[in-house]
Scaffold this active site. Structure first.
Site, PDB file in Angstrom:
ATOM      1  N   ARG A  63      31.221  23.829 113.937  1.00 56.33           N
ATOM      2  CA  ARG A  63      32.079  23.990 115.100  1.00 56.33           C
ATOM      3  C   ARG A  63      31.240  24.033 116.370  1.00 56.33           C
ATOM      4  O   ARG A  63      31.631  23.488 117.408  1.00 56.33           O
ATOM      5  CB  ARG A  63      32.887  25.282 114.946  1.00 56.33           C
ATOM      6  CG  ARG A  63      33.942  25.446 115.995  1.00 56.33           C
ATOM      7  CD  ARG A  63      35.126  26.205 115.445  1.00 56.33           C
ATOM      8  NE  ARG A  63      36.171  26.286 116.448  1.00 56.33           N
ATOM      9  CZ  ARG A  63      36.461  27.403 117.108  1.00 56.33           C
ATOM     10  NH1 ARG A  63      35.788  28.514 116.871  1.00 56.33           N
ATOM     11  NH2 ARG A  63      37.424  27.398 117.993  1.00 56.33           N
ATOM     12  N   HIS A  67      31.745  21.635 119.620  1.00 50.48           N
ATOM     13  CA  HIS A  67      32.029  22.157 120.961  1.00 50.48           C
ATOM     14  C   HIS A  67      30.916  21.829 121.950  1.00 50.48           C
ATOM     15  O   HIS A  67      31.173  21.571 123.122  1.00 50.48           O
ATOM     16  CB  HIS A  67      32.275  23.673 120.906  1.00 50.48           C
ATOM     17  CG  HIS A  67      33.631  24.038 120.386  1.00 50.48           C
ATOM     18  ND1 HIS A  67      34.375  25.071 120.878  1.00 50.48           N
ATOM     19  CD2 HIS A  67      34.376  23.487 119.400  1.00 50.48           C
ATOM     20  CE1 HIS A  67      35.529  25.145 120.220  1.00 50.48           C
ATOM     21  NE2 HIS A  67      35.548  24.198 119.309  1.00 50.48           N
ATOM     22  N   ASN A  92      36.714  28.534 123.010  1.00 48.98           N
ATOM     23  CA  ASN A  92      35.542  28.848 122.194  1.00 48.98           C
ATOM     24  C   ASN A  92      35.791  30.059 121.310  1.00 48.98           C
ATOM     25  O   ASN A  92      34.907  30.480 120.575  1.00 48.98           O
ATOM     26  CB  ASN A  92      34.294  29.050 123.065  1.00 48.98           C
ATOM     27  CG  ASN A  92      34.045  30.493 123.459  1.00 48.98           C
ATOM     28  OD1 ASN A  92      34.592  31.418 122.895  1.00 48.98           O
ATOM     29  ND2 ASN A  92      33.191  30.674 124.430  1.00 48.98           N
ATOM     30  N   HIS A 190      36.862  20.473 108.923  1.00 50.55           N
ATOM     31  CA  HIS A 190      37.779  21.545 108.540  1.00 50.55           C
ATOM     32  C   HIS A 190      37.857  21.733 107.026  1.00 50.55           C
ATOM     33  O   HIS A 190      38.729  22.424 106.535  1.00 50.55           O
ATOM     34  CB  HIS A 190      39.165  21.304 109.146  1.00 50.55           C
ATOM     35  CG  HIS A 190      39.207  21.468 110.642  1.00 50.55           C
ATOM     36  ND1 HIS A 190      40.282  21.117 111.425  1.00 50.55           N
ATOM     37  CD2 HIS A 190      38.270  21.964 111.503  1.00 50.55           C
ATOM     38  CE1 HIS A 190      40.022  21.391 112.701  1.00 50.55           C
ATOM     39  NE2 HIS A 190      38.795  21.889 112.780  1.00 50.55           N
TER      40      HIS A 190
HETATM   41  C1  HEM Z   1      41.100  17.393 117.504  1.00 50.04           C
HETATM   42  C2  HEM Z   1      39.996  18.008 117.188  1.00 50.04           C
HETATM   43  C3  HEM Z   1      39.901  19.454 116.747  1.00 50.04           C
HETATM   44  C4  HEM Z   1      40.758  20.496 116.945  1.00 50.04           C
HETATM   45  C5  HEM Z   1      42.088  20.493 117.680  1.00 50.04           C
HETATM   46  C6  HEM Z   1      40.168  21.654 116.308  1.00 50.04           C
HETATM   47  C7  HEM Z   1      40.739  22.919 116.308  1.00 50.04           C
HETATM   48  C8  HEM Z   1      40.205  24.009 115.660  1.00 50.04           C
HETATM   49  C9  HEM Z   1      40.791  25.329 115.674  1.00 50.04           C
HETATM   50  C10 HEM Z   1      42.048  25.726 116.413  1.00 50.04           C
HETATM   51  C11 HEM Z   1      40.012  26.123 114.897  1.00 50.04           C
HETATM   52  C12 HEM Z   1      40.220  27.600 114.574  1.00 50.04           C
HETATM   53  C13 HEM Z   1      39.500  28.476 115.556  1.00 50.04           C
HETATM   54  C14 HEM Z   1      39.792  29.929 115.305  1.00 50.04           C
HETATM   55  O1  HEM Z   1      40.811  30.271 114.738  1.00 50.04           O
HETATM   56  O2  HEM Z   1      38.961  30.762 115.686  1.00 50.04           O
HETATM   57  C15 HEM Z   1      38.933  25.313 114.394  1.00 50.04           C
HETATM   58  C16 HEM Z   1      37.949  25.773 113.566  1.00 50.04           C
HETATM   59  C17 HEM Z   1      36.926  24.987 113.091  1.00 50.04           C
HETATM   60  N1  HEM Z   1      36.635  23.699 113.495  1.00 50.04           N
HETATM   61 FE1  HEM Z   1      37.831  22.486 114.559  1.00 50.04          FE
HETATM   62  N2  HEM Z   1      38.999  21.294 115.737  1.00 50.04           N
HETATM   63  C18 HEM Z   1      38.774  19.971 115.985  1.00 50.04           C
HETATM   64  C19 HEM Z   1      37.699  19.226 115.596  1.00 50.04           C
HETATM   65  C20 HEM Z   1      36.637  19.708 114.880  1.00 50.04           C
HETATM   66  C21 HEM Z   1      35.450  18.946 114.570  1.00 50.04           C
HETATM   67  C22 HEM Z   1      35.196  17.511 115.004  1.00 50.04           C
HETATM   68  C23 HEM Z   1      34.651  19.757 113.822  1.00 50.04           C
HETATM   69  C24 HEM Z   1      33.281  19.497 113.223  1.00 50.04           C
HETATM   70  C25 HEM Z   1      32.810  18.337 112.883  1.00 50.04           C
HETATM   71  C26 HEM Z   1      35.351  21.014 113.659  1.00 50.04           C
HETATM   72  C27 HEM Z   1      34.885  22.070 112.922  1.00 50.04           C
HETATM   73  C28 HEM Z   1      35.526  23.291 112.809  1.00 50.04           C
HETATM   74  C29 HEM Z   1      35.100  24.338 111.883  1.00 50.04           C
HETATM   75  C30 HEM Z   1      33.955  24.256 110.895  1.00 50.04           C
HETATM   76  C31 HEM Z   1      35.957  25.418 112.088  1.00 50.04           C
HETATM   77  C32 HEM Z   1      35.902  26.784 111.402  1.00 50.04           C
HETATM   78  C33 HEM Z   1      35.012  27.699 112.212  1.00 50.04           C
HETATM   79  C34 HEM Z   1      34.710  29.038 111.553  1.00 50.04           C
HETATM   80  O3  HEM Z   1      35.091  29.287 110.414  1.00 50.04           O
HETATM   81  O4  HEM Z   1      34.052  29.849 112.224  1.00 50.04           O
HETATM   82  N3  HEM Z   1      36.538  20.961 114.335  1.00 50.04           N
HETATM   83  N4  HEM Z   1      39.062  24.038 114.884  1.00 50.04           N
HETATM   84  C1  LIG Z   2      37.819  33.778 125.143  1.00 54.44           C
HETATM   85  C2  LIG Z   2      36.724  34.107 124.198  1.00 54.44           C
HETATM   86  O1  LIG Z   2      36.962  34.463 123.072  1.00 54.44           O
HETATM   87  N1  LIG Z   2      35.504  33.953 124.658  1.00 54.44           N
HETATM   88  C3  LIG Z   2      34.344  34.249 123.851  1.00 54.44           C
HETATM   89  C4  LIG Z   2      33.403  33.105 123.886  1.00 54.44           C
HETATM   90  O2  LIG Z   2      32.191  33.397 123.219  1.00 54.44           O
HETATM   91  C5  LIG Z   2      31.522  34.533 123.694  1.00 54.44           C
HETATM   92  C6  LIG Z   2      30.229  34.668 122.936  1.00 54.44           C
HETATM   93  O3  LIG Z   2      30.451  34.709 121.553  1.00 54.44           O
HETATM   94  C7  LIG Z   2      32.393  35.761 123.563  1.00 54.44           C
HETATM   95  O4  LIG Z   2      31.732  36.893 124.077  1.00 54.44           O
HETATM   96  C8  LIG Z   2      33.688  35.527 124.325  1.00 54.44           C
HETATM   97  O5  LIG Z   2      34.530  36.622 124.166  1.00 54.44           O
END
Ligand code: HEM
Ligand SMILES: CC(=O)N[C@H]1CO[C@H](CO)[C@@H](O)[C@@H]1O
Ligand SMILES: *[C@@H]1O[C@H](CO)[C@@H](O)[C@H](O)[C@H]1NC(C)=O
Ligand SMILES: *[C@@H]1O[C@H](CO)[C@@H](O)[C@H](O)[C@H]1NC(C)=O
Length: 327
Positions: A63, A67, A92, A190
């Site tokens: 992720r 980003h 983020n 994902h």
């Molecule tokens: C249209 C593109 C994308 C959207 C709308 C999207 C949206 C999201 C959202 C909403 C989450 C959950 C965040 C949370 O609940 O804290 C997430 C998690 C994640 N995304 Fe995406 N994402 C996109 C593309 C990608 C891409 C291109 C990658 C990597 C190649 C990626 C890798 C991940 C991973 C690994 C997580 C899990 C993070 C964790 O467990 O800490 N995403 N994404």
């Molecule tokens: C809105 C939000 O959750 N921002 C976070 C972005 O990442 C920093 C560093 O991990 C956090 O401190 C913020 O709260």
């Protein structure tokens, strides 16, 4: 023969060679740049060490690379601290893994100060983490030679959200030089990691203002998730696997595509990849062949790593990843 031709030719060749070294990414950029030490191995040991105590770093790093690269290019701008830096943007929420990058940076600085960029560390560490969770078939060669950016502004963060339509997402990826197939493959990221209720609970309780669940979600899954995510509560400690195959929710493989084809996508965009006519065929191909997925995932990660990079004499090699160098 004109006496001027040879010198001009030699200068020309030298310039061409310089151009091959400057201004572009290459596999093995750091070879021979760090005394007798291998930069990629140094980063790899840090990643392997962190992974031993926290397997979720794989999701965190994937992720993070997305980003970082998607917002103002792969320039480690996401790592910079500050009241209005990218880290502070709502999108983020829960980006993690900063400590691991700092640890790797400390290790490479000890070996060869001022040589290795933070942006390259993100790229190398993500590759290593993917390999740890996807096996040797998931390993890909990374290009390096990025330099770090000087600007990090939360106002620049324009990441797509989970309710983005497939066509809008294709459009946003194409503006970064990534085509629709790259997008489908990269969303395969994902296959690991988790999400929080606020990103999908509309699909459980009030989809598109209908007062009921998204009909494209498996009704059994809807019931299970309703228990975890009660309506209008925002319990930050609830985490839901993005890949609903419980035996592979933390493995880098193609099961994510199988799940979305079985109406078990969690995010709306994920589910829609399986349904939208422009992406459904790619999803089927990836769901049916795990080794195709691993090969293509590496290729698309390399392409993601090319977005908006700074090379040559642009940017800087940051001394600490969380701040630009003082003048
Ligand atoms: C249209 C593109 C994308 C959207 C709308 C999207 C949206 C999201 C959202 C909403 C989450 C959950 C965040 C949370 O609940 O804290 C997430 C998690 C994640 N995304 Fe995406 N994402 C996109 C593309 C990608 C891409 C291109 C990658 C990597 C190649 C990626 C890798 C991940 C991973 C690994 C997580 C899990 C993070 C964790 O467990 O800490 N995403 N994404
Ligand atoms: C809105 C939000 O959750 N921002 C976070 C972005 O990442 C920093 C560093 O991990 C956090 O401190 C913020 O709260
Ligand atoms: C929030 O979720 C956690 C983890 O599922 C749970 O233990 C806790 O009881 C929940 N808190 C509330 C207020 O529902
Ligand atoms: C879940 O993943 C495992 C391991 O990748 C795989 O063998 C199995 O077929 C998957 N199950 C389903 C229902 O897709």
């Amino acid at each position: 023969m004109n006496n001027n031709v040879l010198p001009v030719l030699i200068v020309g060749i030298v310039l061409l060679n310089l151009e091959a070294c400057y201004g572009q990414l290459q596999v093995g950029f750091y070879e021979g740049q760090c005394g007798n030490q291998d930069v990629e191995s140094i980063v790899n040991s840090v990643v392997t060490g962190s992974f031993a105590s926290d397997r979720s770093i794989v999701a965190a790093l994937l992720r993070m690379q997305f980003h970082d690269c998607f917002v103002s290019g792969c320039d480690a701008s996401l790592l910079i601290d500050g009241d209005s830096s990218e880290k502070k943007a709502g999108a983020n929420l829960s980006v993690r893994g900063f400590e691991l990058i700092d640890e790797a940076k400390t290790a490479v600085e000890q070996a060869c100060p001022g040589i290795v960029s933070c942006s390259d560390i993100i790229i190398m560490a993500t590759r290593d983490a993917v390999t740890l969770r996807g096996g040797s078939g998931a390993r890909y060669e990374v290009e390096t030679g990025r330099r770090d950016g000087l600007i990090s502004e939360k106002a620049n963060v324009d990441l797509p959200g989970p309710q983005t339509s497939v066509s809008d997402a294709i459009d946003r990826f194409s503006r970064k030089g990534l085509d629709a197939t790259d997008m489908v493959i990269l969303l395969g990221g994902h296959t690991v990691g988790v999400t929080h209720c606020d990103f999908f609970e509309d699909r459980l309780w009030d989809f598109d203002g209908t007062g009921s669940a998204d009909p494209s979600m498996d009704p059994d899954l809807v019931e299970t998730l309703k228990l975890k995510c009660p309506q209008d509560t925002n319990n930050e400690s609830v985490e839901v696997d993005l890949d609903q195959n419980s035996s592979s929710s933390n493995i880098v493989d193609n099961s994510f595509y199988q799940e979305i084809r079985s109406s078990r996508g969690i995010l709306e965009i994920d589910q829609n990849l399986a349904l939208d006519p422009s992406t459904t065929d790619d999803v089927a191909t990836l769901a049916n062949d795990g080794s195709i997925f691993l090969n293509l995932f590496g290729e698309s990660m390399v392409k993601l790593g090319q977005v908006g990079v700074l090379t040559g004499t642009d940017g800087q090699i940051r001394l600490r990843c969380n701040s630009v160098n003082a003048n």
